[in-house]
Scaffold this active site. Structure first.
Site, PDB file in Angstrom:
ATOM      1  N   HIS A  57      -8.048  -6.683   7.361  1.00 39.33           N
ATOM      2  CA  HIS A  57      -7.912  -5.701   8.438  1.00 39.33           C
ATOM      3  C   HIS A  57      -8.111  -6.391   9.786  1.00 39.33           C
ATOM      4  O   HIS A  57      -9.201  -6.801  10.138  1.00 39.33           O
ATOM      5  CB  HIS A  57      -8.876  -4.522   8.322  1.00 39.33           C
ATOM      6  CG  HIS A  57      -8.346  -3.284   9.014  1.00 39.33           C
ATOM      7  ND1 HIS A  57      -7.587  -2.333   8.365  1.00 39.33           N
ATOM      8  CD2 HIS A  57      -8.418  -2.881  10.293  1.00 39.33           C
ATOM      9  CE1 HIS A  57      -7.250  -1.372   9.212  1.00 39.33           C
ATOM     10  NE2 HIS A  57      -7.723  -1.688  10.396  1.00 39.33           N
TER      11      HIS A  57
ATOM     12  N   HIS B  10       0.867  -1.194   0.000  1.00 43.62           N
ATOM     13  CA  HIS B  10       0.000   0.000   0.000  1.00 43.62           C
ATOM     14  C   HIS B  10       0.896   1.235   0.000  1.00 43.62           C
ATOM     15  O   HIS B  10       1.210   1.790   1.057  1.00 43.62           O
ATOM     16  CB  HIS B  10      -0.908  -0.018   1.235  1.00 43.62           C
ATOM     17  CG  HIS B  10      -1.915   1.095   1.255  1.00 43.62           C
ATOM     18  ND1 HIS B  10      -3.068   1.029   2.010  1.00 43.62           N
ATOM     19  CD2 HIS B  10      -1.949   2.301   0.641  1.00 43.62           C
ATOM     20  CE1 HIS B  10      -3.759   2.146   1.846  1.00 43.62           C
ATOM     21  NE2 HIS B  10      -3.092   2.937   1.025  1.00 43.62           N
TER      22      HIS B  10
ATOM     23  N   GLU C  34      -2.573  -1.771  -3.127  1.00 46.60           N
ATOM     24  CA  GLU C  34      -3.686  -1.072  -2.500  1.00 46.60           C
ATOM     25  C   GLU C  34      -3.424   0.431  -2.510  1.00 46.60           C
ATOM     26  O   GLU C  34      -2.269   0.870  -2.491  1.00 46.60           O
ATOM     27  CB  GLU C  34      -3.851  -1.511  -1.032  1.00 46.60           C
ATOM     28  CG  GLU C  34      -4.272  -2.931  -0.837  1.00 46.60           C
ATOM     29  CD  GLU C  34      -4.510  -3.254   0.624  1.00 46.60           C
ATOM     30  OE1 GLU C  34      -4.170  -2.417   1.497  1.00 46.60           O
ATOM     31  OE2 GLU C  34      -5.054  -4.334   0.905  1.00 46.60           O
TER      32      GLU C  34
END
Length: 243
Positions: free
Chosen positions: A191, A36, A68
């Protein structure tokens, strides 16, 4: 990889090596690498992404690269440049430490269908980071995405409070996954998933993949990265800790 890059950046230089971490994870059986790269470059940088992409291209096995991030032009250009297998579009709140919620359909999401179409036109699978809510799932399908990534922190927090709350939260996520599947969306999740709550979450209907970073690196500090990658793969496959 973000956590390894954060540690490296805290000191400067090239140690610990993000590429070495990639190699260890792949050798331990990881089927994909997720990064990310944020606009502030506080962990993974565009240069890291390019180096990881080159490393994965040289692997005989099929290991996917998932990038991401928020749909800023710099990120979309990078996804196309390196030929990522998947792009997970995530809303970013200025100053946040980590993602706090999925996309909320509204003015901020109006540009996303064009971004989705652009990436899919380049052969990139597109996943949208959403809450486990029917309206968010239906919006993702209308946007032309290939998959959703379910934001699993609510499940993780409920699981910590006990089996009953954990089961109730899981049921909500299972309904969301079934709805996504009925709308021809693949199902990813991520997550705060860890070795404990994955014993429940691995049974999510139609689950394609999970993205896990913090829990892996937190445990790897004590027992080693290769060991932890294998532990997570064992839990996802329903194998006992010792095989």
């Amino acid at each position: 990889m973000n956590k390894v890059a954060t540690l490296r950046n805290s000191r400067g230089g090239a140690v610990p090596s993000v590429l070495e971490a990639v190699e260890v994870c792949i050798a331990a059986g990881a089927p994909g690498i997720t990064v990310h790269p944020r606009a502030d470059r506080r962990h993974i940088t565009p240069q890291d992404v390019r180096a990881i992409a080159r490393a994965l291209q040289g692997k005989p096995q099929n290991v996917e690269l998932n990038i991401e991030g928020d749909p800023r032009p710099e990120l979309i250009d990078l996804v196309e440049e390196v030929g990522a297998d998947q792009c997970t579009l995530v809303p970013v709140v200025p100053g946040e430490v980590t993602s706090q919620a999925g996309w909320q359909p509204g003015p901020s999401t109006d540009p996303l269908p064009k971004v989705v179409a652009r990436l899919r036109g380049r052969g990139v699978r597109v996943s949208l980071f959403v809450d486990a809510a029917p309206e968010a799932i239906r919006w993702a399908a209308s946007s032309g995405a290939d998959r959703v990534e379910l934001y699993t922190e609510p499940f993780a927090r409920a699981f910590e409070l006990g089996p009953d709350l954990g089961r109730r939260a899981f049921a909500q996520f299972a309904d969301a996954a079934r709805l996504a599947h009925s709308l021809n969306l693949g199902v990813n999740a991520g997550h705060d998933l860890d070795l404990a709550n994955l014993t429940v979450f691995r049974d999510l209907p139609f689950l394609d993949e999970v993205s896990i970073g913090h829990a892996i690196i937190s445990r790897a500090v004590f027992v080693g990265l290769a060991t932890v990658v294998r532990e997570f793969l064992d839990v996802l496959a329903g194998r006992s800790a010792n095989g």
